[in-house]
Design an enzyme around this catalytic site. Structure first.
Site, PDB file in Angstrom:
ATOM      1  N   VAL A 124     -10.997  -7.723   1.437  1.00  0.00           N
ATOM      2  CA  VAL A 124     -10.011  -6.620   1.768  1.00  0.00           C
ATOM      3  C   VAL A 124     -10.230  -6.064   3.138  1.00  0.00           C
ATOM      4  CG1 VAL A 124      -9.277  -4.341   0.975  1.00  0.00           C
ATOM      5  CG2 VAL A 124     -10.059  -6.057  -0.718  1.00  0.00           C
ATOM      6  N   GLU A 125     -11.266  -6.113   3.550  1.00  0.00           N
ATOM      7  CA  GLU A 125     -11.787  -5.471   5.037  1.00  0.00           C
ATOM      8  C   GLU A 125     -11.502  -6.438   6.115  1.00  0.00           C
ATOM      9  OE1 GLU A 125     -12.932  -2.703   5.801  1.00  0.00           O
ATOM     10  OE2 GLU A 125     -12.954  -1.763   3.824  1.00  0.00           O
ATOM     11  N   SER A 126     -11.840  -7.771   6.106  1.00  0.00           N
ATOM     12  CA  SER A 126     -11.830  -8.306   7.230  1.00  0.00           C
ATOM     13  C   SER A 126     -11.419  -9.917   7.027  1.00  0.00           C
ATOM     14  CB  SER A 126     -13.295  -8.414   7.801  1.00  0.00           C
ATOM     15  OG  SER A 126     -14.113  -9.401   6.956  1.00  0.00           O
TER      16      SER A 126
ATOM     17  N   ALA B 230     -13.547  -0.350   7.611  1.00  0.00           N
ATOM     18  CA  ALA B 230     -12.922  -1.032   6.497  1.00  0.00           C
ATOM     19  C   ALA B 230     -11.376  -0.345   6.493  1.00  0.00           C
ATOM     20  CB  ALA B 230     -13.517  -0.741   5.234  1.00  0.00           C
TER      21      ALA B 230
END
Length: 501
Positions: free
Chosen positions: A148-150, A457
């Site tokens: 989801v973050e990266s 994030a």
């Protein structure tokens, strides 16, 4: 005559019990299917269904068409088949079942190529992340959070200056002891950033006592979430995640993770095949003496340079000046150490040089057999950089510069540039009284927009490449690995979370 006699005898026996009905030979129902069992909403016919206006023999056989797809089940008595099996066993968060989850799930499933590519990329990190989660007793859904973050891209970098797998902003990274200088940025270090992220997640979970609120805090900032909870409580409203007023990106944040969890939990239900990632240790860390460039280290590890840097993404310079740990695949660690010993014995190395009075970059470059451009590239400098006596440069001593230059090209410019040497920007002219600008901004707005700076994030900028945002460009090389889709880009432009990064 004998045949006729036998035929007459058989006929008399057949009519002997004409007044008595013959009992049918009972047929035992299959032990696998109960007559009261429901299969895909259709129960087998039985006498009890006569009340529903349906009459049929209790032993009538019905053919079931289009059976449900086989769904993976957990067998905790055996070893995990692969890393996904292991992750399923540790799921521990309450499921979120909303329309937003369905939307995010459809988004991923409509891009199976992207989804598989990102899961494959994450495979090199997952064993370590899952092992750390289990050691701390944390739910293994968190192993999916870097997607989801990266998009599992350790080089991801956002406009809010959030960096790494877990997208830490500089200030939060410093709060969790992640070194950030011109040599390394541990926000991109796989081991260091994972430990810091899990420390942070534990802290905010203990603060809220709820994983959905903790994840919202990771994206938006714990202070912002606490105020949103308090506001709902003051108004007599529910204070759970789904009931809070929050930015659009945070509103979609937990649904993205839940969608990924659903896919990993039951991939066959969605006709998606997870890439095979063995449930075995992928890498080890090896103490490495200073003086080796990353390209040479990659050669000793028998790896392409880009794959080596994906395991060692924290370097801001293409050679290491001091002893530090490098991440090496476990099956190549022994050979790597032998070659390191040979390299150290050769005396050829990279070292630091302190700029002396009267020296210029051009003169230093000549003395070490480099062009000015090569010296600048290796040291993260450009034409605007200002250096003076005492500035430390990375220079070669008896070693070819080609490997370092190749590695320097893979370090994103935003990370490699030594901004401490750049002249400060010209001061902005103050806005006229009454004009739109900073002077008219409300304090509340400024704080909200900062939430993204909190946690890398939170708001991945379009340049970051949030995996969930847009799958079309998921290459792990550049900082702008995955530009957000139109909708995702809009979300990324929103204020970043103050949460952690």
């Amino acid at each position: 005559m004998m045949i006729l006699s036998a035929l007459a005898q058989f006929t008399s026996l057949a009519h002997a019990d004409d007044d008595q009905a013959l009992e049918p030979t009972p047929v035992a129902p299959s032990p696998e299917i109960s007559t009261s069992q429901e299969i895909r909403g259709l129960r087998l016919p039985s006498a009890s269904r006569s009340a529903e206006g349906i009459s049929a023999s209790p032993y009538q056989v019905q053919e079931l068409r289009d059976p449900t797809p086989r769904v993976l089940t957990l067998d905790l008595t055996r070893e995990a088949n692969d890393i996904w099996d292991r992750i399923r066993r540790g799921f521990g968060m309450t499921d979120l079942d909303t329309d937003l989850v369905a939307e995010q799930q459809a988004f991923y499933l409509n891009r199976p190529g992207f989804l598989k590519k990102v899961f494959e990329r994450g495979g090199r990190y997952l064993y370590y992340i899952v092992a750390e989660l289990e050691r701390r007793g944390l739910p293994t859904e968190l192993a999916l959070l870097p997607m989801v973050e990266s998009s599992y891209n350790p080089m991801a970098y956002s406009r809010a200056k959030a960096s790494g797998l877990w997208q830490f902003i500089p200030s939060t990274g410093r709060n969790y002891n992640l070194v950030q200088d011109k040599w390394v940025d541990e926000r991109r270090d796989v081991v260091a950033s994972t430990n810091a992220a899990l420390d942070y997640l534990q802290t905010i979970y203990e603060m809220h006592g709820d994983w959905h609120l903790a994840l919202a805090s990771y994206n938006w900032g714990e202070g912002a979430v606490a105020r949103a909870v308090q506001r709902n409580q003051n108004e007599g409203l529910p204070a759970d995640y789904s009931s809070l007023r929050m930015p659009e990106e945070t509103r979609n944040y937990v649904p993205k993770l839940q969608a990924l969890k659903n896919i990993v939990a039951r991939p066959e239900l969605f006709h998606f095949e997870l890439p095979y990632v063995p449930n075995s240790q992928h890498f080890v860390t090896i103490e490495t003496p200073g003086g080796i460039d990353l390209a040479t280290a990659a050669k000793y590890a028998e790896m392409p340079l880009d794959e080596f840097m994906a395991l060692n993404p924290s370097h801001n310079r293409p050679a290491i000046a001091q002893a530090e740990k490098l991440v090496i695949p476990v099956d190549r660690a022994e050979r790597f150490q032998l070659r390191l010993a040979e390299h150290e014995a050769s005396g050829k190395k990279w070292r630091t040089h302190e700029l002396q009075r009267g020296e210029t970059l051009a003169s230093v470059a000549r003395n070490f057999g480099l062009s000015l451009g090569e010296l600048q590239q290796i040291n993260g400098l450009d034409a605007r950089s200002r250096v003076s006596a005492g500035y430390t440069l990375l220079v070669p001593e008896g070693v070819e510069a080609a490997g370092a230059l190749a590695a320097a090209r893979l370090i994103p410019r935003a990370m490699a540039t030594d901004r401490s040497t750049l002249p400060p920007p010209a001061p902005e002219k103050p806005a006229k009284r009454g004009a739109k600008g900073a002077s008219t901004k409300k304090p509340g707005k400024a704080e909200t927009s900062k939430h993204s700076t909190t946690h890398a994030a939170s708001g991945k900028a379009a340049s970051t490449a949030k995996s969930s945002s847009h799958p079309t460009d998921a290459t792990p090389k550049a900082a702008a690995a995955t530009p957000k889709a139109a909708k995702g880009a809009k979300q990324s432009a929103e204020p970043k979370k103050k949460h952690k990064h």
